[in-house]
Write an enzyme that holds these catalytic residues in place. Structure first.
Site, PDB file in Angstrom:
ATOM      1  N   TYR A 125       0.235 -18.810   5.212  1.00  0.00           N
ATOM      2  CA  TYR A 125       1.478 -18.635   4.457  1.00  0.00           C
ATOM      3  C   TYR A 125       2.269 -17.431   4.968  1.00  0.00           C
ATOM      4  O   TYR A 125       3.182 -16.960   4.314  1.00  0.00           O
ATOM      5  CB  TYR A 125       1.169 -18.491   2.962  1.00  0.00           C
ATOM      6  CG  TYR A 125       0.696 -19.779   2.338  1.00  0.00           C
ATOM      7  CD1 TYR A 125      -0.479 -20.390   2.780  1.00  0.00           C
ATOM      8  CD2 TYR A 125       1.402 -20.397   1.333  1.00  0.00           C
ATOM      9  CE1 TYR A 125      -0.919 -21.574   2.239  1.00  0.00           C
ATOM     10  CE2 TYR A 125       0.962 -21.590   0.773  1.00  0.00           C
ATOM     11  CZ  TYR A 125      -0.196 -22.168   1.233  1.00  0.00           C
ATOM     12  OH  TYR A 125      -0.631 -23.347   0.703  1.00  0.00           O
ATOM     13  N   LYS A 172     -14.053 -20.792   6.799  1.00  0.00           N
ATOM     14  CA  LYS A 172     -14.243 -21.679   7.958  1.00  0.00           C
ATOM     15  C   LYS A 172     -14.421 -20.774   9.182  1.00  0.00           C
ATOM     16  O   LYS A 172     -13.767 -20.930  10.217  1.00  0.00           O
ATOM     17  CB  LYS A 172     -13.005 -22.591   8.075  1.00  0.00           C
ATOM     18  CG  LYS A 172     -13.158 -23.760   9.008  1.00  0.00           C
ATOM     19  CD  LYS A 172     -13.993 -24.881   8.474  1.00  0.00           C
ATOM     20  CE  LYS A 172     -14.229 -25.918   9.547  1.00  0.00           C
ATOM     21  NZ  LYS A 172     -15.238 -26.931   9.201  1.00  0.00           N
ATOM     22  N   ASP A 206     -15.820 -27.022   4.030  1.00  0.00           N
ATOM     23  CA  ASP A 206     -15.933 -28.495   3.949  1.00  0.00           C
ATOM     24  C   ASP A 206     -17.153 -28.897   3.120  1.00  0.00           C
ATOM     25  O   ASP A 206     -17.059 -29.709   2.197  1.00  0.00           O
ATOM     26  CB  ASP A 206     -15.918 -29.163   5.333  1.00  0.00           C
ATOM     27  CG  ASP A 206     -16.539 -28.329   6.432  1.00  0.00           C
ATOM     28  OD1 ASP A 206     -17.026 -27.223   6.136  1.00  0.00           O
ATOM     29  OD2 ASP A 206     -16.547 -28.768   7.594  1.00  0.00           O
ATOM     30  N   ASP A 230      -5.037 -22.754  -2.408  1.00  0.00           N
ATOM     31  CA  ASP A 230      -4.001 -23.676  -2.874  1.00  0.00           C
ATOM     32  C   ASP A 230      -4.598 -25.081  -3.021  1.00  0.00           C
ATOM     33  O   ASP A 230      -4.462 -25.744  -4.058  1.00  0.00           O
ATOM     34  CB  ASP A 230      -2.861 -23.663  -1.835  1.00  0.00           C
ATOM     35  CG  ASP A 230      -1.595 -24.311  -2.350  1.00  0.00           C
ATOM     36  OD1 ASP A 230      -1.606 -24.859  -3.471  1.00  0.00           O
ATOM     37  OD2 ASP A 230      -0.582 -24.277  -1.631  1.00  0.00           O
TER      38      ASP A 230
END
Ligand code: NAI
Length: 341
Positions: A125, A172, A206, A230
């Site tokens: 962002y 991640k 994940d 988000d």
């Protein structure tokens, strides 16, 4: 009784409808709040103002607290998100989103009680996107050690203050070794050096999402960077009845802006059928925040009364259409007001 001035930004789409419902419930509850309305988003543009008018920012700076409806962002073109700009300009670095099972709202699980703490100022962002060559575009993911340490600290402190047991970091870092690696190292550092008594679990996002939908009860506080926060917020909303029932707060050192997780819902805007509960719940979080930061018991009592009233409303089987009920926005607000003790 002390009255607290709160900036109210109705926002776009369903924003004004759900904001009216909050005002109605707060009036009926005699909550110690005076609203000062300011515009942002398309509604500001329609009145010939900037998308994020300076006077709106100035009002939040002055009063240090706001309740905000959703603001529309065009998809794939047009102006950048007003919501993201507001969080960055006011340095509201922590988004806090409690996700809880509610009485009378039937879902796959009845024991969800988790809080998402999302870093609110960096990541993808950053808004830095370039066309490198015709047909090749790139987006920059930013992580600073300062912001990673700050949000990790916030999550562990929040867990400690709320007597929560565990913080799980979704990351991640196997792929994004620098950016997510930074978040991973910062969370580990804060845990080891400052909060060793809180259980800490880093999970690759994940597999984390798979575990979250299989058994949400194994999670408590969930910490993550901006984009993951988000996405996972909406996923988690799906575990407890949808976007109509998940509130949120954007917290900084100089102020706080409370808003629901949902957007402006253009598909139902203007029909008077939106669920106002997520914004009512956000406003109750705001009352608790006022109670805590300004040491005002009247705010805390008001928060308890309104929360009890909406819980009773739901337990009585009264809900809006998104929850399988029959009520519209205003009749739901009336049903809550009728149950105020
Ligand atoms: P959305 O949250 O507005 O809507 C997703 C789905 O949930 C729609 O089917 C909608 O009708 C439903 N929904 C959402 N809130 C509801 C409520 N209170 N009661 C009943 N149903 C509700 O997400 P979408 O469609 O992805 O985004 C629409 C616009 O909102 C976009 O311009 C987006 O950028 C903006 N947005 C703004 C946010 C904010 O101001 N903080 C947050 C998320 C999106």
């Amino acid at each position: 009784m002390n009255q607290h001035t709160v900036v109210l930004i109705p926002g776009d789409g369903i924003g004004p409808e759900v904001a009216d419902a909050v005002r109605f419930v707060f009036d009926k509850a005699h909550a110690p709040v005076v609203w000062e309305e300011h515009l942002a988003g398309l509604s500001a543009l329609d009145k010939g103002l900037d998308l994020l008018p300076e006077e709106t920012l100035e009002a939040i700076h002055r009063h240090k607290i706001a309740l905000k409806g959703p603001c529309t962002t065009p998809v794939g073109k047009g102006f950048s998100s007003i919501n993201v700009a507001l969080r960055k300009k006011l340095n509201l670095y922590a988004a806090v989103r409690p996700v809880r099972s509610l009485p009378g709202v039937k879902t796959r699980y009845d024991d969800v009680d988790l809080v998402i703490v999302r870093e609110n100022t960096e990541g993808l962002y950053s808004g830095v996107e370039n066309e490198v060559l015709p047909g090749v575009v790139m987006s920059m993911k930013v992580a600073s050690e300062t912001a990673c340490l700050r949000i990790a600290h916030y999550a562990f402190r929040y867990a400690t203050q709320r007597r929560r047991k565990k913080v799980t970091l979704f990351h991640k870092a196997n792929i994004m070794k620098l950016t997510d690696g930074m978040m991973l190292r910062c969370a580990e550092k804060i845990h080891t050096e400052e909060y060793p008594n809180i259980e800490y679990e880093p999970l690759i996002i994940d597999a984390g999402c798979m575990k979250l939908v299989q058994d949400p009860s194994r999670f408590d506080v969930l910490l993550m960077e901006n984009l993951y926060g988000d996405v996972v917020s909406d996923l988690a909303a799906g575990l407890v009845g949808g976007l109509g029932v998940v509130p949120g707060a954007n917290i900084g050192d100089e102020g706080a802006v409370f808003e629901a997780v949902h957007g402006s819902a253009p598909d139902i805007a203007g029909k008077g059928i939106a669920n106002p509960l997520a914004l009512v719940m956000s406003a109750v979080m705001m009352l608790n925040h006022l109670g805590q930061t300004r040491h005002d018991d009247a705010c805390k009592k008001s928060a308890v009364r309104i929360r009890d009233a909406y819980n009773k409303t739901l337990a009585d089987g009264c809900g809006t259409r998104d929850l399988g009920g029959q009520l519209n926005t205003q009749s739901f607000a009336q049903a809550v007001a009728d149950r105020l003790s």
